[in-house]
Design a protein around this motif. Structure first.
Motif, short mmCIF file in Angstrom:
data_model
loop_
_atom_site.label_atom_id
_atom_site.label_comp_id
_atom_site.label_asym_id
_atom_site.label_seq_id
_atom_site.Cartn_x
_atom_site.Cartn_y
_atom_site.Cartn_z
N PHE A 1 -2.54 -33.14 -75.75
CA PHE A 1 -1.76 -32.91 -74.54
C PHE A 1 -2.63 -33.17 -73.31
N ALA A 2 -3.87 -32.72 -73.35
CA ALA A 2 -4.78 -32.92 -72.22
C ALA A 2 -5.13 -34.39 -72.02
N LEU A 3 -5.10 -35.16 -73.08
CA LEU A 3 -5.41 -36.59 -72.95
C LEU A 3 -4.33 -37.35 -72.17
N PHE A 4 -3.11 -36.83 -72.17
CA PHE A 4 -2.00 -37.54 -71.56
C PHE A 4 -1.50 -36.93 -70.25
N THR A 5 -2.10 -35.86 -69.79
CA THR A 5 -1.73 -35.32 -68.48
C THR A 5 -2.71 -35.88 -67.45
N PRO A 6 -2.23 -36.24 -66.28
CA PRO A 6 -3.12 -36.88 -65.31
C PRO A 6 -4.30 -36.03 -64.87
N ARG A 7 -4.11 -34.71 -64.79
CA ARG A 7 -5.19 -33.83 -64.36
C ARG A 7 -5.93 -33.20 -65.54
N ARG A 8 -5.71 -33.72 -66.73
CA ARG A 8 -6.37 -33.25 -67.96
C ARG A 8 -6.09 -31.77 -68.24
N GLN A 9 -4.88 -31.33 -67.93
CA GLN A 9 -4.50 -29.95 -68.18
C GLN A 9 -4.01 -29.80 -69.61
N MET A 10 -4.36 -28.68 -70.22
CA MET A 10 -3.87 -28.35 -71.54
C MET A 10 -2.59 -27.54 -71.39
N ILE A 11 -1.94 -27.25 -72.50
CA ILE A 11 -0.66 -26.55 -72.47
C ILE A 11 -0.78 -25.21 -71.74
N HIS A 12 -1.81 -24.45 -72.05
CA HIS A 12 -1.96 -23.13 -71.43
C HIS A 12 -2.25 -23.25 -69.93
N ASP A 13 -2.89 -24.32 -69.50
CA ASP A 13 -3.13 -24.52 -68.07
C ASP A 13 -1.81 -24.73 -67.33
N LEU A 14 -0.93 -25.54 -67.90
CA LEU A 14 0.36 -25.80 -67.27
C LEU A 14 1.23 -24.55 -67.23
N ILE A 15 1.22 -23.79 -68.31
CA ILE A 15 2.03 -22.56 -68.36
C ILE A 15 1.51 -21.54 -67.34
N MET A 16 0.20 -21.38 -67.27
CA MET A 16 -0.41 -20.38 -66.38
C MET A 16 -0.52 -20.86 -64.93
N GLY A 17 -0.34 -22.16 -64.71
CA GLY A 17 -0.48 -22.68 -63.35
C GLY A 17 -1.93 -22.75 -62.91
N THR A 18 -2.78 -23.29 -63.78
CA THR A 18 -4.19 -23.43 -63.46
C THR A 18 -4.63 -24.87 -63.67
N LEU A 19 -5.77 -25.18 -63.09
CA LEU A 19 -6.33 -26.52 -63.17
C LEU A 19 -7.83 -26.38 -63.37
N MET A 20 -8.37 -27.11 -64.31
CA MET A 20 -9.80 -27.11 -64.55
C MET A 20 -10.37 -28.37 -63.89
N VAL A 21 -11.39 -28.19 -63.04
CA VAL A 21 -12.02 -29.32 -62.37
C VAL A 21 -13.53 -29.13 -62.38
N ARG A 22 -14.23 -30.22 -62.09
CA ARG A 22 -15.68 -30.12 -61.96
C ARG A 22 -15.99 -29.41 -60.66
#
Length: 172
Positions: free
Chosen positions: A132-153
């Motif tokens: 899932f993270a490979l195909f989202t533009p911001r590399r978000q996983m399922i739990h990131d999208l559900i929780m409304g979070t974003l992981m960045v450098r």
């Protein structure tokens, strides 16, 4: 820093700020492995304490040993991800940070829910979670999208927010 949506700059876009997402998945995996070692150490300490308490309570405390690993996970994520650094020790080592996307602050409870949802989705189907993270533009996983979070450098993110604030200040 406020967390009000109007005051917050727009979320970074991989097209305009690719440095925030470069190598992000590799960094997340490495951070996860580092965190597993640390969670294991916490679980080991809690387990040893439970065994000692079991002898002192004639075995009564041994029933609580089933909660050692979940307690270690909650303690670890609540104290690290729920801190103002918004990163676990592994994430800090790998220069990544968790950022809320819906304008709410990232507190200890949200960090614990984020971790619980991660472990649940990862336990149910880790390949789908990673794919899932490979195909989202911001590399978000399922739990990131559900929780409304974003992981960045982290280090490029600090420069990105400064550029966004400057652009907002000068109307660029």
């Amino acid at each position: 820093m406020t967390y009000d949506a109007p005051d917050r700059p727009s979320l970074p876009d991989p097209a305009t700020a690719p440095e925030l997402f470069e190598g992000l998945l590799t960094r997340r995996v490495m951070a996860y492995l580092i965190d597993l070692v640390l969670i294991g150490a916490i679980a080991l300490v809690l387990g040893m304490a439970g065994i000692i308490l079991g002898f002192l309570t004639f075995g009564l405390a041994w029933m609580a040993l089933v909660f050692v690993v979940p307690a270690a996970i909650v303690i670890y994520y609540g104290m690290t991800l729920g801190s103002p650094k918004r990163a676990t020790v592994g994430m800090q080592v790998m220069d990544i940070v968790l950022t809320p996307t819906r304008g709410q602050p990232l507190d200890g409870w949200m960090a614990i829910f984020h971790a619980a949802l991660f472990w649940l989705t990862f336990w149910i189907s880790w390949p789908i979670t990673i794919l899932f993270a490979l195909f989202t533009p911001r590399r978000q996983m399922i739990h990131d999208l559900i929780m409304g979070t974003l992981m960045v450098r982290k280090s490029p993110m600090m420069r990105h927010w400064q550029r966004m604030r400057m652009a907002d200040q000068y109307g660029v």
